[in-house]
Every structure is written in structure tokens, then in C-alpha cells.
Enzyme design. Structure first.
Site, PDB file in Angstrom:
ATOM      1  N   CYS A  54       0.722  -1.327  -0.157  1.00 37.96           N
ATOM      2  CA  CYS A  54       0.153  -0.032   0.098  1.00 37.96           C
ATOM      3  C   CYS A  54       1.009   1.207  -0.109  1.00 37.96           C
ATOM      4  CB  CYS A  54      -1.086   0.129   1.231  1.00 37.96           C
ATOM      5  SG  CYS A  54      -2.070  -1.424   1.519  1.00 37.96           S
ATOM      6  N   CYS A 112      -2.665   4.910   2.879  1.00 35.80           N
ATOM      7  CA  CYS A 112      -3.894   4.157   2.729  1.00 35.80           C
ATOM      8  C   CYS A 112      -4.635   4.443   3.953  1.00 35.80           C
ATOM      9  CB  CYS A 112      -3.401   2.672   2.365  1.00 35.80           C
ATOM     10  SG  CYS A 112      -4.553   1.637   2.493  1.00 35.80           S
ATOM     11  N   ARG A 136      -6.897   0.881   8.198  1.00 44.24           N
ATOM     12  CA  ARG A 136      -6.356   0.604   9.500  1.00 44.24           C
ATOM     13  C   ARG A 136      -5.082  -0.140   9.424  1.00 44.24           C
ATOM     14  NH1 ARG A 136      -8.665  -1.756  15.078  1.00 44.24           N
ATOM     15  NH2 ARG A 136      -7.130  -1.256  16.435  1.00 44.24           N
ATOM     16  N   ARG A 195       0.941  -8.007  -4.137  1.00 41.93           N
ATOM     17  CA  ARG A 195      -0.053  -7.313  -5.074  1.00 41.93           C
ATOM     18  C   ARG A 195      -0.394  -5.919  -4.530  1.00 41.93           C
ATOM     19  NH1 ARG A 195      -5.332  -7.633  -3.733  1.00 41.93           N
ATOM     20  NH2 ARG A 195      -5.670  -9.323  -2.277  1.00 41.93           N
ATOM     21  N   CYS A 221      -5.948   1.706  -2.103  1.00 39.84           N
ATOM     22  CA  CYS A 221      -5.198   3.189  -2.350  1.00 39.84           C
ATOM     23  C   CYS A 221      -4.305   3.196  -3.542  1.00 39.84           C
ATOM     24  CB  CYS A 221      -4.163   3.207  -1.036  1.00 39.84           C
ATOM     25  SG  CYS A 221      -3.015   1.998  -1.115  1.00 39.84           S
ATOM     26  N   ASP A 276      20.452  36.476 -13.054  1.00 47.05           N
ATOM     27  CA  ASP A 276      19.323  36.682 -13.762  1.00 47.05           C
ATOM     28  C   ASP A 276      18.958  38.106 -13.041  1.00 47.05           C
ATOM     29  OD1 ASP A 276      16.892  35.486 -15.231  1.00 47.05           O
ATOM     30  OD2 ASP A 276      16.095  36.560 -13.359  1.00 47.05           O
TER      31      ASP A 276
END
Length: 498
Positions: A34, A38, A41, A63, A68, A441
Site C-alpha cells: 500500500c 492508505c 487501518r 500485489r 489506495c 538573472d
């Protein structure tokens, strides 16, 4: 940062979105990884592992979380702050280098052997170049699946997969859903996202705060006729991409940028998205910059007034270098005129069904035969431009995403007519060096004096040591102190340009 367990765990407990992209959180009990932010909890600390990249988590067998979507989080700011070989490699991989030239080509571009590069990346980001490219292909595929009606065979080809089977297996493995299920879920969430087979509409995530007026105002003020325009609240421009051309429309919002892309070849999608993010400096870390500059007694009020400034960068580093030389010692209006003439004469014609864009800015190869006597500018600047174009064409000056910043500065400074202002502006807006500082500049010096800082270049340069490594952002904040078109978004029409 992923090695500091306590710091990572605190970020996860507070659901701090500022750390999205810095690391990912993998949960041993579920096999899911995640974002730090996320909303689920957080599990017990003993069930967590932290990885530096999504690719590292995927390689370890985790995976992506369906809620999220960590594979869609902003990229790590670390790769834009650093100039070492790992950061250079990560920038090139994000630009699609592995898919275009393979790991061997990537290593050669960086000046390393394949084995050396793989060892360096494995040690620092937990994945080799192929795994990192695989993670990026999966992210590109997911964007196409969820935001277009392209057939899945076209999605697989566009994302860089070698076969439909590899595409299906990878999507199932990483997302725990089939491509069909991903598309069905996306349609259920929002039916106004799909825009047809010839266009792509997506949200580019950004870390808040996001003071977009500065970066969009700067891009609008310097827009090259025919190449760039502002239309219907969006900054639009043509793109030259590895396999063709395209056009992008970018519309800012406080927490994201709406991006609408049309490309000739969908294989260019990942590169186009990476270049748009680079153009708007979306992977910057505003919290770190605010913390470093906000306590300065002179800069503090500017930072408080518009926190979250981004550097107006470029989609093409060589184009930016040419435009910087064209803008030497002239107004923004004159620089636009010079660049517009160059694009009109040497650029690739472009048909824009959604606006008034007519040209893709010419490549270095297209400019190689430029007759400098046709340019309405002093002879010294014509010579500088011709020398720069030749140096970039020959590879003597490398300004690519994987360029060595120090070497690029040295090579630029050796060219006749390229002084500190030109070198630092190219380093700032082209290379993305966060510590670049165009101290000579005029706008920087005027703004510095206005906020009580020394206006003399030597004194200001000495004073700037305390702002390192964020002096490019000091420049942007100083520019915001000026009454100038670069600070206006949307731009005022019929305004006298300074």
C-alpha cells in the site's frame, strides 16, 4: 528511507500522504502492498515490511492494494534531487529507456556495464532494471485499461508487453484482477473518464501544497506560438516522442493536474506522462523545501505566501537549451518571437483538431542545417546557438534525463557565449538540478533587493550557501515577488510583456 522502520511506521500510522512515493508498505498477512497514506487501518508492526519501490514489493510477491492504488502514487522526489547513477537510471527508466533500448542500452548510456548497474539498483531500490520497467509497464497498462476503450491487445502493445499472455498474467499478478475486471470497476466508479480510442484523460497526482500559478504562469508567459498555447483554462503544447508526436492539455487543480493526451503511437504513453510530470515538477517534495526555506527571515514571507512552488521545466531538454540561448539578453516577448520563427521554419507541421497548435518544435537534427544568418539576432548569439546545436547533435553536451549534471555544466560552460546565467538556467529548467541558481538573472537580483537580500551577484551567491540544496526553488520564490506575467494564471490577455 525504507530502512528506517520507526520513521516509516509513524508515517503509516498518521496516513501521511507526503510520504507517498518515498516507500511502500507491504503486509505479510495479506500479501498486499500500500501507500503510506492508505486509509485502511494499519496492521501490527510485526506484520509490516517496507520497500523502496513498487517494483521491489512486486518482486517480493506482493500485489497492489485495490483501495489506495500505490502503483499510481507520485514518484519519489529522491530521484529528482540526486545526480548519482542510481537516480539517473531511475529517471531514464521512467522515460521508457528499458523498453526502447534494453538494459544493455540503459547501462551503456550511463557508462556502466549491465552487471554493475543491476547490482547498484538491486542494492538501493530492491529491484533490477527489468523489474522496474515491468512495474512501469503494469502502471501504464492499468491507466489504459481504466481510462480508455482500447482493445486489450492494443493496451498490451502500447504498455510494452511482448505478448497478450504476458500482459494478462502480469496484470493478474500485480493487481489481483483481470484486465476485464479492472475496466469494469473503473467504469462503475466514474463513467466520464473514458474519452475514446484516440485520447487519454487522467489525473496526475501531486504532493500538496501545490502553488500551480507560478509554474503554469511561467509556461504561459513563454509559450512559443504554434508550439504552445493557453486554451479553455489549460496549458497545451505539442510533444516530440520516441515513436511519433502528440499533444497534451494540462489543467491545474490544488491536488492534481488533469492531463489530456493524444499521441500518434500508444507506445509513447509512459514517456509522455513522465515528461508531463517533469515539465510541471510534480515529483518535488514541497514539505522539505518549505521546512528548509520557510525559516529564512527574507524568504519566509514569500514561502508563506505561496508554499509549494514548482520549477517550470521542460518536456525536451535540448529544446529548452535552444530557447534559453534565444532568450539571452532579450525580453520574454522577443524570445518567444525568435523561438516561434525557428519552429515555423524548421519544425514538423502538426494538425491540432482541438486548438491552434501547428508545429512540433524542431529537433537538434532538424536544426543541424540551420543557416545562422537567417536569425535576427547579434552575430555572437548566432554563433553560440550554432555551437550549442552542434555540440548536442554530436553528443558532446548530454542533457538527457540520465545526464550527469556536473559534466553537463562543464561542457556547457566551455561553449563560446554560454555564461553562468545560461548554464544555470539550463541546469535548473532542463536538467532539474534543485540547487541550480542563476544568480545573475535580472529578475532574481531585483526581487532579492526587494525582500532585503543583497542584489550584487557575488554577495547573493555567498548568502545562498545556506539555502542549499534548494536554490532553484529560491529562484522560483524570488520570481513570485515580481509584478510579471510569469506569476499570473490564468494569464491576463493583452498585457504588455516585460
Amino acid at each position: 528511507m525504507h530502512d528506517d522502520f520507526d520513521r516509516c511506521y509513524r508515517a503509516v500510522q498518521s496516513k501521511d500522504a507526503r510520504f507517498d512515493g518515498w516507500f511502500v508498505t507491504a503486509v505479510l498477512t495479506t500479501g498486499i502492498y500500500c501507500r503510506p497514506s492508505c486509509p485502511v487501518r494499519p496492521p501490527l508492526a510485526q506484520n509490516l515490511r517496507f520497500y523502496p519501490t513498487a517494483a521491489a514489493a512486486q518482486k517480493a510477491g506482493f500485489r497492489a492494494c485495490k483501495r489506495c492504488r500505490p502503483d499510481a502514487s507520485p514518484g519519489s522526489p529522491e530521484w529528482n534531487v540526486r545526480g548519482d547513477v542510481v537516480a539517473r537510471a531511475m529517471r531514464l527508466i521512467a522515460d521508457g529507456a528499458v523498453d526502447r533500448c534494453g538494459v544493455t542500452g540503459l547501462a551503456a548510456q550511463l557508462g556502466y556495464t549491465t552487471r554493475q548497474l543491476e547490482r547498484l539498483l538491486q542494492a538501493e531500490v530492491g529491484a533490477n532494471p527489468l523489474a522496474l520497467a515491468r512495474a512501469q509497464r503494469t502502471q501504464t497498462a492499468r491507466v489504459l485499461i481504466e481510462t480508455t476503450d482500447l482493445p486489450f491487445s492494443d493496451v498490451a502493445f502500447a504498455a510494452g508487453f511482448s505478448s497478450i499472455r504476458q500482459f494478462n498474467d502480469t496484470v493478474r499478478s500485480v493487481c489481483a484482477l483481470t484486465p476485464t475486471a479492472l475496466r469494469r470497476r473503473a467504469r462503475a466508479r466514474s463513467r466520464d473518464e473514458a474519452v475514446g480510442p484516440d485520447a487519454l484523460s487522467l489525473r496526475l497526482p501531486v504532493r500538496a501544497p501545490f502553488a500551480y500559478e507560478g509554474v503554469f504562469g511561467h509556461l504561459a508567459a513563454g509559450a512559443v506560438p504554434g508550439v504552445e498555447e493557453v486554451r479553455d483554462g489549460a496549458y497545451r503544447r505539442t510533444l516530440r516522442l520516441p515513436s511519433g508526436s502528440g499533444v497534451v492539455a494540462l489543467t491545474p487543480h490544488p491536488d492534481h493536474v488533469r492531463c489530456r493526451l493524444v499521441v500518434d503511437d500508444f507506445r509513447d504513453l509512459a514517456a509522455a506522462i513522465a515528461r508531463c510530470r517533469r515539465l510541471l515538477d510534480l515529483d518535488a517534495d514541497p514539505a522539505a523545501i518549505i521546512d528548509a526555506l520557510g525559516t529564512d527571515p527574507h524568504l519566509g514571507p514569500l514561502v508563506a505566501k505561496a508554499p509549494g512552488q514548482r520549477i517550470p521545466r521542460t518536456v525536451d531538454e535540448q529544446e529548452l537549451a535552444v530557447r534559453v540561448v534565444l532568450g539571452q539578453q532579450v525580453s520574454i516577448k522577443a524570445a518567444r518571437t525568435h523561438a516561434g520563427r525557428l519552429a515555423e521554419t524548421h519544425g514538423t507541421p502538426f494538425t491540432d483538431t482541438g486548438g491552434g497548435l501547428t508545429r512540433v518544435f524542431p529537433s537538434v537534427d532538424q536544426l543541424a542545417g540551420l543557416d545562422p544568418t537567417t536569425l535576427a539576432m547579434p552575430a555572437t548569439r548566432r554563433r553560440t546557438l550554432s555551437t550549442l546545436i552542434a555540440a548536442m547533435a554530436d553528443g558532446d553536451v548530454d542533457l538527457s534525463a540520465g545526464a550527469d549534471w556536473n559534466r553537463a555544466r562543464t561542457r556547457l560552460a566551455a561553449l563560446p557565449g554560454v555564461g553562468p546565467w545560461t548554464t544555470e538556467l539550463i541546469a535548473m529548467r532542463g536538467l532539474g538540478d534543485p540547487d541550480a541558481f542563476p544568480v545573475t538573472d535580472l529578475g532574481v537580483r531585483i526581487a532579492a533587493e526587494a525582500v532585503g537580500l543583497p542584489a550584487a551577484a557575488d554577495t547573493l551567491l555567498t548568502r545562498s550557501a545556506r539555502w542549499r540544496p534548494w536554490r532553484a526553488y529560491v529562484t522560483q520564490h524570488l520570481w513570485t515577488a515580481l509584478d510579471h506575467a510569469v506569476n499570473e494564471w490564468p494569464p491576463r490577455t493583452n498585457r504588455q510583456e516585460k
